[in-house]
Write a protein that holds these residues in place. Structure first.
Motif, PDB file in Angstrom:
ATOM      1  N   ILE A 179       0.849  -0.680  -0.273  1.00  0.00           N
ATOM      2  CA  ILE A 179       0.145  -0.053  -0.160  1.00  0.00           C
ATOM      3  C   ILE A 179       0.986   1.569  -0.155  1.00  0.00           C
ATOM      4  O   ILE A 179      -0.177   2.139  -0.583  1.00  0.00           O
ATOM      5  N   THR A 180       2.138   1.453   0.972  1.00  0.00           N
ATOM      6  CA  THR A 180       2.899   2.535   1.212  1.00  0.00           C
ATOM      7  C   THR A 180       3.759   2.530  -0.757  1.00  0.00           C
ATOM      8  O   THR A 180       3.352   4.260  -0.800  1.00  0.00           O
ATOM      9  N   MET A 181       4.236   1.777  -1.433  1.00  0.00           N
ATOM     10  CA  MET A 181       4.242   1.558  -2.275  1.00  0.00           C
ATOM     11  C   MET A 181       3.746   2.023  -3.362  1.00  0.00           C
ATOM     12  O   MET A 181       4.086   3.102  -4.628  1.00  0.00           O
ATOM     13  N   GLN A 182       2.204   1.632  -3.235  1.00  0.00           N
ATOM     14  CA  GLN A 182       1.399   1.718  -4.334  1.00  0.00           C
ATOM     15  C   GLN A 182       1.545   3.415  -4.139  1.00  0.00           C
ATOM     16  O   GLN A 182       1.064   4.257  -4.889  1.00  0.00           O
ATOM     17  N   ARG A 183       1.279   4.043  -2.733  1.00  0.00           N
ATOM     18  CA  ARG A 183       0.904   5.690  -2.891  1.00  0.00           C
ATOM     19  C   ARG A 183       2.011   5.933  -3.068  1.00  0.00           C
ATOM     20  O   ARG A 183       1.463   7.176  -3.991  1.00  0.00           O
ATOM     21  N   ASP A 184       2.777   5.786  -2.676  1.00  0.00           N
ATOM     22  CA  ASP A 184       4.324   6.837  -3.269  1.00  0.00           C
ATOM     23  C   ASP A 184       4.696   6.979  -4.692  1.00  0.00           C
ATOM     24  O   ASP A 184       5.028   8.171  -5.384  1.00  0.00           O
ATOM     25  N   LYS A 185       4.560   5.681  -5.454  1.00  0.00           N
ATOM     26  CA  LYS A 185       4.461   5.421  -6.790  1.00  0.00           C
ATOM     27  C   LYS A 185       3.237   6.664  -7.467  1.00  0.00           C
ATOM     28  O   LYS A 185       3.893   7.352  -8.617  1.00  0.00           O
ATOM     29  N   LYS A 186       2.034   6.332  -7.180  1.00  0.00           N
ATOM     30  CA  LYS A 186       0.950   7.333  -7.508  1.00  0.00           C
ATOM     31  C   LYS A 186       1.077   8.390  -7.203  1.00  0.00           C
ATOM     32  O   LYS A 186       1.338   9.604  -7.693  1.00  0.00           O
ATOM     33  N   LEU A 187       1.757   9.187  -6.244  1.00  0.00           N
ATOM     34  CA  LEU A 187       1.803  10.847  -6.270  1.00  0.00           C
ATOM     35  C   LEU A 187       2.789  11.207  -6.522  1.00  0.00           C
ATOM     36  O   LEU A 187       3.162  11.906  -7.265  1.00  0.00           O
ATOM     37  N   LEU A 188       4.154  10.231  -7.097  1.00  0.00           N
ATOM     38  CA  LEU A 188       4.914  10.495  -7.452  1.00  0.00           C
ATOM     39  C   LEU A 188       4.866  10.524  -9.620  1.00  0.00           C
ATOM     40  O   LEU A 188       5.141  12.029  -9.728  1.00  0.00           O
ATOM     41  N   LEU A 189       3.671   9.515  -9.987  1.00  0.00           N
ATOM     42  CA  LEU A 189       3.494  10.020 -10.753  1.00  0.00           C
ATOM     43  C   LEU A 189       2.274  11.035 -11.261  1.00  0.00           C
ATOM     44  O   LEU A 189       3.096  11.724 -12.361  1.00  0.00           O
ATOM     45  N   LEU A 190       1.224  11.695 -10.307  1.00  0.00           N
ATOM     46  CA  LEU A 190       1.108  12.322 -10.595  1.00  0.00           C
ATOM     47  C   LEU A 190       1.959  14.262 -10.425  1.00  0.00           C
ATOM     48  O   LEU A 190       1.416  14.848 -10.998  1.00  0.00           O
ATOM     49  N   ARG A 237      13.568  14.101 -19.005  1.00  0.00           N
ATOM     50  CA  ARG A 237      13.978  13.698 -17.828  1.00  0.00           C
ATOM     51  C   ARG A 237      12.670  13.473 -17.127  1.00  0.00           C
ATOM     52  O   ARG A 237      12.968  12.091 -15.891  1.00  0.00           O
ATOM     53  N   PHE A 238      11.394  13.988 -17.751  1.00  0.00           N
ATOM     54  CA  PHE A 238      10.233  13.532 -16.441  1.00  0.00           C
ATOM     55  C   PHE A 238      10.338  12.307 -16.577  1.00  0.00           C
ATOM     56  O   PHE A 238       9.781  11.246 -16.310  1.00  0.00           O
ATOM     57  N   VAL A 239       9.782  11.686 -18.340  1.00  0.00           N
ATOM     58  CA  VAL A 239       9.881  10.189 -18.757  1.00  0.00           C
ATOM     59  C   VAL A 239      10.952   9.645 -18.138  1.00  0.00           C
ATOM     60  O   VAL A 239      10.062   8.310 -18.289  1.00  0.00           O
ATOM     61  N   SER A 240      12.278   9.040 -17.973  1.00  0.00           N
ATOM     62  CA  SER A 240      12.615   8.143 -17.607  1.00  0.00           C
ATOM     63  C   SER A 240      13.114   8.645 -15.821  1.00  0.00           C
ATOM     64  O   SER A 240      12.997   6.902 -15.288  1.00  0.00           O
ATOM     65  N   GLU A 241      12.247   9.519 -15.171  1.00  0.00           N
ATOM     66  CA  GLU A 241      11.858   8.978 -13.311  1.00  0.00           C
ATOM     67  C   GLU A 241      11.449   8.548 -13.371  1.00  0.00           C
ATOM     68  O   GLU A 241      10.844   7.906 -12.322  1.00  0.00           O
ATOM     69  N   ILE A 242       9.771   9.012 -14.331  1.00  0.00           N
ATOM     70  CA  ILE A 242       8.561   7.740 -14.639  1.00  0.00           C
ATOM     71  C   ILE A 242       8.899   6.194 -14.880  1.00  0.00           C
ATOM     72  O   ILE A 242       8.830   5.040 -14.342  1.00  0.00           O
ATOM     73  N   THR A 243      10.012   6.094 -15.804  1.00  0.00           N
ATOM     74  CA  THR A 243      10.306   5.110 -15.994  1.00  0.00           C
ATOM     75  C   THR A 243      11.549   4.135 -15.273  1.00  0.00           C
ATOM     76  O   THR A 243      10.754   2.778 -14.503  1.00  0.00           O
ATOM     77  N   LYS A 244      11.715   5.390 -14.233  1.00  0.00           N
ATOM     78  CA  LYS A 244      12.308   4.834 -13.623  1.00  0.00           C
ATOM     79  C   LYS A 244      11.771   3.978 -12.372  1.00  0.00           C
ATOM     80  O   LYS A 244      11.699   2.862 -12.029  1.00  0.00           O
ATOM     81  N   ALA A 245      10.495   5.006 -12.007  1.00  0.00           N
ATOM     82  CA  ALA A 245       9.509   4.995 -11.034  1.00  0.00           C
ATOM     83  C   ALA A 245       8.503   3.402 -10.727  1.00  0.00           C
ATOM     84  O   ALA A 245       8.719   2.556 -10.269  1.00  0.00           O
ATOM     85  N   ALA A 246       8.618   3.847 -12.810  1.00  0.00           N
ATOM     86  CA  ALA A 246       8.174   1.975 -12.949  1.00  0.00           C
ATOM     87  C   ALA A 246       8.702   0.682 -12.732  1.00  0.00           C
ATOM     88  O   ALA A 246       8.295  -0.577 -12.249  1.00  0.00           O
TER      89      ALA A 246
END
Length: 403
Positions: A179-190, A237-246
């Motif tokens: 749950i924590t990981m999904q929340r953090d990833k969702k916040l990061l993507l938003l 750069r933002f896309v790279s961060e998204i890819t890294k987060a995914a």
């Protein structure tokens, strides 16, 4: 519990029926044995009538023969016979079969009490605790992690209860982490999605201005193009961060570093896979090795070897699976190899990536995580893992540091 009660009733009923049958048989035998002295008395009367004398050695149940006055006076068991117109008192012994029946029934009674006590003990210390725990796995499968698990001090279920509690805690921790990981990833993507809008709007504005010819000066047109390029770099750069987060770790790999003998791990693996591979007709060969102490998490190292053998079973041709050993630079090299390798050599660099499946996995079910888990676990234990193809055999080697 109801089935156990029926079983207890059936056992007691069968026991009582057998006791009744045995008593009937013993009483019949008693009646037959007590009738023998009458047969001997008739034989004795015949012998006296024919010869006028007798030999008591021929009649083991007869203790004495008397005639004359006082023929009817005796404290022993006797009967009266007539031989040659003379009456004789024949005394005889009565067998102790009655005592034998009583003794047998006493033994059966003690056995009945022991069986009853054993059934009660099983009910109280095994059946009842198991009945209290029978709904726990179902509730855990439903996701009810708050299901109460009563503590059992019984030596039969104490460790089982402790293990179920550990399982529940592990599932609960995994759920919290997920749950924590999904929340953090969702916040990061938003957040990244919001940040992308700014440079994207600037790109669109400059692109429209260039398309409409609003910039007459070459310098301004160049500046607009450079702005578009800069904003594009920001988006990249933002896309790279998204890819890294995914692609971040979606699984936690916790190890408890310790020490264990190599022989303990290999014995554990051999005991698990020997019967399975023997039934499938696969030759399972474990080469000779020098026992040593490894610096690792024993459970996690065993898990890695199990993943490698499962892969060998899935993707090999079923002829042979081998575990071999070597030493190098203070490390133990444990290699699992299987015959029938169809993986292409160019795919070796990608096989340890998450969810990657080779071209030989079309007809085999899997999720592409086995080797990925091995690599992460070995890294957490300060070890390594690598793969190679030798003589049409797929070989994966675990590098484990020696203590």
């Amino acid at each position: 519990m109801k089935a156990y009660k029926k079983l207890c009733i059936a056992v007691m009923t069968v026991f009582l029926l057998l006791t009744m049958v045995l008593n009937i048989f013993l009483r019949g035998s008693k009646d037959n044995s007590e009738g023998i002295y009458r047969v001997e008395a008739r034989r004795l009367a015949g012998e006296i009538a024919e010869t006028g004398s007798y030999d008591l050695n021929k009649y083991p149940h007869i203790t004495g023969v008397f005639t004359g006055d006082g023929i009817y006076r005796s404290e022993e068991h006797y009967l009266i016979i007539e031989a040659g117109e003379t009456l004789y008192r024949v005394e005889y012994t009565v067998g102790n079969e009655q005592y034998g029946i009583v003794a047998v029934n006493c033994v059966l009674g003690v056995l009945f009490l022991l069986v009853t006590g054993l059934l009660y003990y099983i009910r109280r210390h095994i059946i009842a605790p198991f009945d209290r725990l029978s709904d726990v796995p179902k509730e855990l499968a439903k996701g009810n992690l708050a299901v109460p698990i009563s503590e059992e001090k019984s030596r039969f279920f104490g460790k089982f209860t402790w293990g179920v509690n550990l399982l529940r805690e592990s599932i609960e921790n995994s759920r919290k982490k997920e749950i924590t990981m999904q929340r953090d990833k969702k916040l990061l993507l938003l957040s990244l999605s919001h940040d992308i809008k700014t440079p994207l709007a600037a790109i669109k504005l400059n692109a429209k201005a260039l398309a409409r010819g609003l910039y007459k000066d070459e310098k301004k047109r160049r500046a607009a193009a450079e702005s578009i390029n800069t904003r594009a770099d920001e988006i990249e750069r933002f896309v790279s961060e998204i890819t890294k987060a995914a692609s971040e770790d979606f699984m936690s790999f916790e190890v408890t570093q310790g020490e264990t003998f190599l022989s303990v791990i290999i014995t554990r693996i051999k005991a698990r896979y020997d019967p399975q591979l023997a039934m499938s007709g696969t030759e399972f060969a474990i080469q000779k090795y020098d026992d040593c102490i490894l610096s690792c998490d024993p459970d996690r190292l065993a898990e890695c070897l199990q993943n490698l053998i499962e892969n060998a079973i899935k993707y090999g041709d079923g002829r042979r699976i081998e575990i071999s050993f070597d030493k190098m630079d203070g490390c133990e090299l444990i290699t699992v190899s299987n015959t029938g390798c169809t993986l292409e050599a160019k795919e070796l660099p990608q096989i340890f990536e998450s969810f990657h499946r080779g071209n030989n996995a079309d007809r085999v079910q899997g999720n592409g995580l086995g080797l990925f888990i091995c690599r992460r676990l070995m890294g957490a234990m300060n070890g390594e893992v690598y793969a190679a193809i030798r003589d049409e055999c797929f070989c994966i080697t675990l590098v484990v540091k020696m203590a």
